[in-house]
Structure formats: structure tokens, C-alpha cells
Design a protein around this motif. Structure first.
Motif, PDB file in Angstrom:
ATOM      1  N   GLY A  52       0.676  -1.592   0.134  1.00 12.04           N
ATOM      2  CA  GLY A  52      -0.169  -0.201  -0.006  1.00 12.04           C
ATOM      3  C   GLY A  52       0.815   1.334  -0.031  1.00 12.04           C
ATOM      4  O   GLY A  52       1.810   1.182  -0.888  1.00 12.04           O
ATOM      5  N   ALA A  53      -0.070   2.400   0.732  1.00 13.56           N
ATOM      6  CA  ALA A  53       1.472   4.041   1.080  1.00 13.56           C
ATOM      7  C   ALA A  53       2.391   3.428   1.701  1.00 13.56           C
ATOM      8  O   ALA A  53       2.759   4.142   1.172  1.00 13.56           O
ATOM      9  CB  ALA A  53       0.254   4.458   1.636  1.00 13.56           C
ATOM     10  N   SER A  54       2.691   3.202   1.782  1.00 10.19           N
ATOM     11  CA  SER A  54       3.841   2.379   2.677  1.00 10.19           C
ATOM     12  C   SER A  54       5.428   1.498   1.995  1.00 10.19           C
ATOM     13  O   SER A  54       6.367   1.507   1.766  1.00 10.19           O
ATOM     14  CB  SER A  54       3.867   1.382   3.780  1.00 10.19           C
ATOM     15  OG  SER A  54       4.067   0.031   3.316  1.00 10.19           O
ATOM     16  N   SER A  55       4.298   1.228   1.372  1.00 12.18           N
ATOM     17  CA  SER A  55       5.730   0.310  -0.844  1.00 12.18           C
ATOM     18  C   SER A  55       6.327  -0.055  -0.641  1.00 12.18           C
ATOM     19  O   SER A  55       7.424  -1.259  -0.649  1.00 12.18           O
ATOM     20  CB  SER A  55       6.286   1.278  -1.388  1.00 12.18           C
ATOM     21  OG  SER A  55       5.449   2.721  -1.760  1.00 12.18           O
ATOM     22  N   ARG A  56       6.023  -1.528   1.093  1.00  8.99           N
ATOM     23  CA  ARG A  56       6.308  -2.584   1.491  1.00  8.99           C
ATOM     24  C   ARG A  56       5.032  -3.333   1.093  1.00  8.99           C
ATOM     25  O   ARG A  56       3.954  -3.451   1.551  1.00  8.99           O
ATOM     26  CB  ARG A  56       6.475  -1.920   3.128  1.00  8.99           C
ATOM     27  CG  ARG A  56       7.167  -3.880   4.306  1.00  8.99           C
ATOM     28  CD  ARG A  56       7.265  -3.054   5.367  1.00  8.99           C
ATOM     29  NE  ARG A  56       7.939  -4.165   5.977  1.00  8.99           N
ATOM     30  CZ  ARG A  56       7.429  -4.948   6.854  1.00  8.99           C
ATOM     31  NH1 ARG A  56       6.953  -4.527   8.057  1.00  8.99           N
ATOM     32  NH2 ARG A  56       8.296  -6.196   7.279  1.00  8.99           N
ATOM     33  N   ILE A  57       6.470  -4.456   0.569  1.00 10.59           N
ATOM     34  CA  ILE A  57       5.209  -5.927  -0.080  1.00 10.59           C
ATOM     35  C   ILE A  57       5.236  -6.249   1.474  1.00 10.59           C
ATOM     36  O   ILE A  57       5.787  -7.238   1.933  1.00 10.59           O
ATOM     37  CB  ILE A  57       5.947  -6.405  -0.989  1.00 10.59           C
ATOM     38  CG1 ILE A  57       6.234  -5.824  -2.071  1.00 10.59           C
ATOM     39  CG2 ILE A  57       5.087  -7.528  -1.156  1.00 10.59           C
ATOM     40  CD1 ILE A  57       6.670  -6.155  -3.365  1.00 10.59           C
ATOM     41  N   HIS A  58       3.613  -6.977   1.307  1.00  6.95           N
ATOM     42  CA  HIS A  58       3.524  -7.959   2.355  1.00  6.95           C
ATOM     43  C   HIS A  58       2.915  -9.338   1.764  1.00  6.95           C
ATOM     44  O   HIS A  58       2.331  -9.753   1.332  1.00  6.95           O
ATOM     45  CB  HIS A  58       2.374  -7.212   3.477  1.00  6.95           C
ATOM     46  CG  HIS A  58       3.192  -6.060   3.974  1.00  6.95           C
ATOM     47  ND1 HIS A  58       2.944  -6.288   5.272  1.00  6.95           N
ATOM     48  CD2 HIS A  58       2.855  -4.927   3.447  1.00  6.95           C
ATOM     49  CE1 HIS A  58       3.340  -4.529   5.416  1.00  6.95           C
ATOM     50  NE2 HIS A  58       2.954  -3.872   4.655  1.00  6.95           N
ATOM     51  N   THR A  59       3.844 -10.689   2.647  1.00  6.93           N
ATOM     52  CA  THR A  59       2.947 -12.164   1.691  1.00  6.93           C
ATOM     53  C   THR A  59       3.135 -13.050   2.936  1.00  6.93           C
ATOM     54  O   THR A  59       3.699 -12.982   3.873  1.00  6.93           O
ATOM     55  CB  THR A  59       4.672 -12.025   0.697  1.00  6.93           C
ATOM     56  OG1 THR A  59       3.922 -13.292   0.151  1.00  6.93           O
ATOM     57  CG2 THR A  59       5.772 -11.722   1.247  1.00  6.93           C
ATOM     58  N   SER A  60       2.329 -14.341   2.115  1.00  8.13           N
ATOM     59  CA  SER A  60       2.567 -14.865   2.743  1.00  8.13           C
ATOM     60  C   SER A  60       3.325 -16.248   2.584  1.00  8.13           C
ATOM     61  O   SER A  60       3.310 -17.496   2.908  1.00  8.13           O
ATOM     62  CB  SER A  60       0.521 -15.220   3.138  1.00  8.13           C
ATOM     63  OG  SER A  60       0.127 -15.705   1.765  1.00  8.13           O
ATOM     64  N   ARG A  61       4.115 -15.873   1.880  1.00  8.95           N
ATOM     65  CA  ARG A  61       4.489 -16.959   1.018  1.00  8.95           C
ATOM     66  C   ARG A  61       5.445 -17.714   2.117  1.00  8.95           C
ATOM     67  O   ARG A  61       6.165 -17.168   2.940  1.00  8.95           O
ATOM     68  CB  ARG A  61       5.555 -16.976  -0.207  1.00  8.95           C
ATOM     69  CG  ARG A  61       4.695 -16.075  -1.153  1.00  8.95           C
ATOM     70  CD  ARG A  61       5.604 -15.405  -2.523  1.00  8.95           C
ATOM     71  NE  ARG A  61       5.881 -14.237  -1.896  1.00  8.95           N
ATOM     72  CZ  ARG A  61       7.096 -13.739  -2.910  1.00  8.95           C
ATOM     73  NH1 ARG A  61       8.405 -14.208  -3.176  1.00  8.95           N
ATOM     74  NH2 ARG A  61       6.845 -11.842  -2.523  1.00  8.95           N
ATOM     75  N   LEU A  62       5.804 -19.070   2.444  1.00  7.51           N
ATOM     76  CA  LEU A  62       6.714 -19.653   2.838  1.00  7.51           C
ATOM     77  C   LEU A  62       8.105 -19.263   3.994  1.00  7.51           C
ATOM     78  O   LEU A  62       7.953 -18.767   4.849  1.00  7.51           O
ATOM     79  CB  LEU A  62       6.721 -21.217   2.673  1.00  7.51           C
ATOM     80  CG  LEU A  62       7.626 -22.163   3.703  1.00  7.51           C
ATOM     81  CD1 LEU A  62       6.378 -22.656   4.567  1.00  7.51           C
ATOM     82  CD2 LEU A  62       7.425 -23.466   2.785  1.00  7.51           C
ATOM     83  N   LEU A  63       8.976 -18.495   2.905  1.00 10.67           N
ATOM     84  CA  LEU A  63      10.596 -18.288   3.053  1.00 10.67           C
ATOM     85  C   LEU A  63      10.501 -16.398   3.521  1.00 10.67           C
ATOM     86  O   LEU A  63      11.406 -15.997   3.887  1.00 10.67           O
ATOM     87  CB  LEU A  63      11.107 -18.392   2.364  1.00 10.67           C
ATOM     88  CG  LEU A  63      11.382 -19.533   1.706  1.00 10.67           C
ATOM     89  CD1 LEU A  63      12.196 -20.423   0.524  1.00 10.67           C
ATOM     90  CD2 LEU A  63      12.087 -20.709   3.330  1.00 10.67           C
TER      91      LEU A  63
END
Length: 126
Positions: A52-63
Motif C-alpha cells: 500500500g502507501a508504505s510501498s512495503r510488500i506483505h506476503t504469506s509465502r513460506l520463506l
């Protein structure tokens, strides 16, 4: 008995799963307030990846660290009812995205095919 067909508004709220309101998940607070306001329905969708606005990617990928995954809350009702609810969202959502879309409701009924007494579609089939 309320009938919801034809023109309506959809409000979509994008927040993080860790967002809270007085120690309660923010998405839950929004859904409960929408219900208390008598809106036609609200649903919460959990994302698996986003930014979002922070440009930080949030993910649920295993690693990867699965922290603060995206959450979308979708509410649909008549325009006047949605617009009356917007001030509550203004107070609750301090970070994230709130969008409005014009939509056309084709069908709004419980699973058994009828409308609920109060016009809400709670999905319980009663």
C-alpha cells in the motif's frame, strides 16, 4: 422487509490484518458497526500478498515473514445508507484505502431465496 436491487454503492476498505481499534481487530470493528448501522451486508477478505502507501510488500509465502497481510472489507447498500456510514469509517480507518464504487445489485436474498425480516443477508439460510 427491505429489498435491495438496482443502483447501490460498494465501499471497499483496504487495511492490514494487524490494524486494531481499542485492542480489537479493525476489520471486525468495521463489520460489527456496519451491522449495527443496519447496512445490507459486509464481508472480509484476507489477502495473501500486497502493498500500500508504505510501498512495503506483505506476503504469506513460506520463506517470508507473514506479517500484517492485506485485508479487504466490502460493504454494499443503497447510496444514502453507505454515505451515512462514511463518517464512522473516517474515524476508524487512519491508514489504508477507502473506495466507493457505483454498482447494480442484481440479487440480494438469503440462501433459501427469501429476504430476511430486516433485509440483511447474513448467509445463514434462515
Amino acid at each position: 422487509m427491505t429489498k435491495l436491487t438496482g443502483p447501490a454503492l460498494r465501499v471497499t476498505i483496504f487495511i492490514g490484518e494487524n490494524d486494531t481499534w481499542h485492542h480489537r481487530p479493525l476489520h471486525s470493528e468495521i463489520v460489527h458497526r456496519a451491522h449495527a448501522a443496519g447496512l445490507a451486508g459486509a464481508s472480509v477478505f484476507h489477502g495473501v500478498e500486497g502493498f500500500g502507501a508504505s510501498s512495503r510488500i506483505h506476503t504469506s509465502r513460506l520463506l517470508s515473514l507473514s506479517e500484517d497481510l492485506p485485508v479487504a472489507i466490502v460493504i454494499v447498500d443503497r447510496e444514502d445508507r453507505v454515505r451515512a456510514f462514511l463518517p464512522q469509517l473516517e474515524r476508524l480507518v487512519t491508514g489504508g484505502l477507502v473506495m466507493l464504487d457505483e454498482v447494480e445489485v442484481i440479487r440480494y436474498a438469503s440462501r433459501n431465496g427469501g429476504s430476511g425480516e430486516d433485509g440483511r443477508n447474513d448467509g445463514d439460510g434462515k
